[in-house]
Design a protein around this motif. Structure first.
Motif, PDB file in Angstrom:
ATOM      1  N   ALA A  45       0.820  -1.311  -0.087  1.00 23.79           N
ATOM      2  CA  ALA A  45       0.058  -0.038   0.083  1.00 23.79           C
ATOM      3  C   ALA A  45       0.879   1.256   0.156  1.00 23.79           C
ATOM      4  O   ALA A  45       0.457   2.148  -0.762  1.00 23.79           O
ATOM      5  N   ALA A  46       1.825   1.105   0.786  1.00 29.41           N
ATOM      6  CA  ALA A  46       2.794   2.285   0.840  1.00 29.41           C
ATOM      7  C   ALA A  46       3.829   2.664  -0.470  1.00 29.41           C
ATOM      8  O   ALA A  46       3.757   3.868  -1.009  1.00 29.41           O
ATOM      9  N   ARG A  47       4.038   1.483  -1.016  1.00 30.36           N
ATOM     10  CA  ARG A  47       4.750   1.816  -2.413  1.00 30.36           C
ATOM     11  C   ARG A  47       4.028   2.340  -3.497  1.00 30.36           C
ATOM     12  O   ARG A  47       4.272   2.804  -4.387  1.00 30.36           O
ATOM     13  N   VAL A  48       2.463   1.762  -3.478  1.00 28.88           N
ATOM     14  CA  VAL A  48       1.571   2.047  -4.496  1.00 28.88           C
ATOM     15  C   VAL A  48       1.104   3.649  -4.400  1.00 28.88           C
ATOM     16  O   VAL A  48       0.687   4.167  -5.441  1.00 28.88           O
ATOM     17  N   LEU A  67      -0.030  -5.071  14.447  1.00 30.02           N
ATOM     18  CA  LEU A  67       0.413  -3.709  14.671  1.00 30.02           C
ATOM     19  C   LEU A  67       1.857  -3.666  14.348  1.00 30.02           C
ATOM     20  O   LEU A  67       2.645  -2.695  13.724  1.00 30.02           O
ATOM     21  N   LEU A  68       2.663  -4.810  14.671  1.00 30.46           N
ATOM     22  CA  LEU A  68       3.944  -4.840  14.467  1.00 30.46           C
ATOM     23  C   LEU A  68       4.323  -5.000  12.882  1.00 30.46           C
ATOM     24  O   LEU A  68       5.556  -4.121  12.657  1.00 30.46           O
ATOM     25  N   GLY A  69       3.724  -5.692  12.111  1.00 34.45           N
ATOM     26  CA  GLY A  69       3.827  -5.784  10.870  1.00 34.45           C
ATOM     27  C   GLY A  69       3.622  -4.445  10.150  1.00 34.45           C
ATOM     28  O   GLY A  69       4.325  -3.936   9.244  1.00 34.45           O
ATOM     29  N   CYS A  70       2.782  -3.640  10.544  1.00 33.97           N
ATOM     30  CA  CYS A  70       2.182  -2.477  10.026  1.00 33.97           C
ATOM     31  C   CYS A  70       3.277  -1.476  10.150  1.00 33.97           C
ATOM     32  O   CYS A  70       3.911  -0.726   9.421  1.00 33.97           O
ATOM     33  N   CYS A 125      -1.915   3.339   3.964  1.00 33.17           N
ATOM     34  CA  CYS A 125      -0.990   2.337   4.292  1.00 33.17           C
ATOM     35  C   CYS A 125      -1.620   1.215   5.382  1.00 33.17           C
ATOM     36  O   CYS A 125      -1.578   0.052   5.293  1.00 33.17           O
ATOM     37  N   LEU A 126      -2.372   1.920   6.221  1.00 35.02           N
ATOM     38  CA  LEU A 126      -2.729   0.991   7.507  1.00 35.02           C
ATOM     39  C   LEU A 126      -4.257   0.383   7.397  1.00 35.02           C
ATOM     40  O   LEU A 126      -4.542  -0.260   8.162  1.00 35.02           O
ATOM     41  N   THR A 127      -4.927   1.060   6.518  1.00 34.13           N
ATOM     42  CA  THR A 127      -6.295   1.065   6.606  1.00 34.13           C
ATOM     43  C   THR A 127      -6.712  -0.763   6.231  1.00 34.13           C
ATOM     44  O   THR A 127      -7.401  -1.490   6.989  1.00 34.13           O
ATOM     45  N   VAL A 128      -6.223  -1.249   5.224  1.00 33.78           N
ATOM     46  CA  VAL A 128      -6.381  -2.862   4.737  1.00 33.78           C
ATOM     47  C   VAL A 128      -6.128  -3.705   6.067  1.00 33.78           C
ATOM     48  O   VAL A 128      -6.838  -4.461   6.339  1.00 33.78           O
ATOM     49  N   PRO A 129      -4.704  -3.413   6.640  1.00 34.85           N
ATOM     50  CA  PRO A 129      -4.346  -4.548   7.429  1.00 34.85           C
ATOM     51  C   PRO A 129      -5.072  -4.390   8.892  1.00 34.85           C
ATOM     52  O   PRO A 129      -5.427  -5.432   9.514  1.00 34.85           O
ATOM     53  N   VAL A 130      -5.550  -3.183   9.210  1.00 34.07           N
ATOM     54  CA  VAL A 130      -6.043  -2.914  10.522  1.00 34.07           C
ATOM     55  C   VAL A 130      -7.467  -3.338  10.298  1.00 34.07           C
ATOM     56  O   VAL A 130      -8.232  -3.970  11.140  1.00 34.07           O
ATOM     57  N   ALA A 131      -8.124  -2.992   9.243  1.00 31.90           N
ATOM     58  CA  ALA A 131      -9.584  -3.470   8.909  1.00 31.90           C
ATOM     59  C   ALA A 131      -9.819  -4.971   8.757  1.00 31.90           C
ATOM     60  O   ALA A 131     -10.608  -5.389   9.435  1.00 31.90           O
ATOM     61  N   SER A 132      -8.686  -5.572   8.313  1.00 31.13           N
ATOM     62  CA  SER A 132      -8.796  -7.123   8.133  1.00 31.13           C
ATOM     63  C   SER A 132      -8.763  -7.720   9.657  1.00 31.13           C
ATOM     64  O   SER A 132      -9.493  -8.653  10.044  1.00 31.13           O
TER      65      SER A 132
END
Length: 148
Positions: free
Chosen positions: A82-85, A133-136, A101-108
């Motif tokens: 997400a960050a690179r795109v 959270l650590l992955g994000c 960057c964080l919407t998709v992983p946190v929403a998942s």
């Protein structure tokens, strides 16, 4: 000076800047969703399913290695994608950058917690949330430190 979100009005009354910023966000989210789905599938079929026997899943170390570390990996990959795109003119605004960057992983993760709430123990809710959270954090840090 106009605000970057407001943009300039076009003939039909729409706001060009808002549509560009929203398209950049959705483009970033789409990339994160694709990477999230592919990486979850690959990690599950290559790591968790073949190695995750009943005896191994009784041990916290094996649960960490087969369940929670792959969660950290897919969160990192989805955040980094997400960050690179996310395009350059919008990357300088920290709030929008983090939203992209964080919407998709946190929403998942929030969806997973809402589905499993009351069905599993504290470890099954807390440890994967920390892994996401650590992955994000790692994905954002990697993008900011290495690629810029």
């Amino acid at each position: 000076m106009t605000h970057q979100w407001s943009g300039r009005r076009t003939g039909d009354g729409s706001r060009e800047g808002f549509s560009r910023a929203f398209f950049a966000l959705t483009q970033s989210w789409a990339a994160a969703i694709v990477v999230l789905l592919v990486s979850q599938f690959v990690l599950f079929t290559v790591v968790t399913q073949p190695l995750g026997t009943t005896e191994r899943m009784q041990s916290f170390g094996w649960r960490l290695a087969l369940g929670h570390l792959p969660t950290l990996v897919w969160a990192l990959l989805a955040t980094l994608a997400a960050a690179r795109v996310y395009p350059e003119p919008h990357r300088h605004h920290l709030g929008r950058y983090l939203l992209a960057c964080l919407t998709v992983p946190v929403a998942s993760r929030l969806m997973d917690v809402s589905v499993k709430w009351g069905l599993v123990g504290t470890e099954s809710l807390l440890v994967p949330s920390v892994a996401v959270l650590l992955g994000c954090f790692a994905g954002v840090a990697l993008d900011r430190l290495v690629f810029e």
